[in-house]
Design an enzyme around this catalytic site. Sequence first.
Site, PDB file in Angstrom:
ATOM      1  N   HIS A   1      -0.442  33.955   0.360  1.00  0.00           N
ATOM      2  CA  HIS A   1      -1.515  34.881   0.702  1.00  0.00           C
ATOM      3  C   HIS A   1      -1.088  35.858   1.789  1.00  0.00           C
ATOM      4  O   HIS A   1      -1.802  36.803   2.087  1.00  0.00           O
ATOM      5  CB  HIS A   1      -2.747  34.106   1.169  1.00  0.00           C
ATOM      6  CG  HIS A   1      -3.492  33.474   0.046  1.00  0.00           C
ATOM      7  ND1 HIS A   1      -3.000  32.396  -0.656  1.00  0.00           N
ATOM      8  CD2 HIS A   1      -4.679  33.774  -0.506  1.00  0.00           C
ATOM      9  CE1 HIS A   1      -3.869  32.065  -1.591  1.00  0.00           C
ATOM     10  NE2 HIS A   1      -4.891  32.882  -1.525  1.00  0.00           N
ATOM     11  N   SER A   2       0.067  35.626   2.366  1.00  0.00           N
ATOM     12  CA  SER A   2       0.567  36.438   3.461  1.00  0.00           C
ATOM     13  C   SER A   2       1.979  36.921   3.138  1.00  0.00           C
ATOM     14  O   SER A   2       2.862  36.111   2.841  1.00  0.00           O
ATOM     15  CB  SER A   2       0.582  35.593   4.744  1.00  0.00           C
ATOM     16  OG  SER A   2       1.390  36.186   5.727  1.00  0.00           O
TER      17      SER A   2
END
Length: 147
Positions: free
Chosen positions: A25-26
Amino acid sequence: MSGAETSYEGHEGHEGYVGIVLVSHSGPVAESVARLAVGLAGGDVKAPVVGAGGTPDGGLGTSAELITEAARKVDGGAGVAVLVDLGSAVLTVKALLAEGDELPEGTRLVDAPFVEGAVAAVVTASTGADLDAVAAAAGEAYSYRKE
């Protein structure tokens, strides 16, 4: 290549090696795990490794576009192992696989812990192992004891 995708390919040609895509997600997490896995695999990393994290604008989230781009980049004909961190990353990869035409043939979502599985996948893929062996090695990382 966008700012949320970083390649850690160790050479020009990667035909015959399973490619590895690390989805988080990053963007910085995906990039860091890719860098860590390549570093721990030693100096002879032959398998292409790409982190595909976050959104195209650098935010938190999961991008089907970045995942597809990364999988195509590492595809050398031997398959693509996709490791994910959690939640919507899993769902996004599953949706792409269900569509059937977005990801290269032979792309597989691997059930493995993100960091330990990435290291095992990169090491195994760099030996020239097939996709089944890469997925098995990554999945075996669930049994790594820390006590």
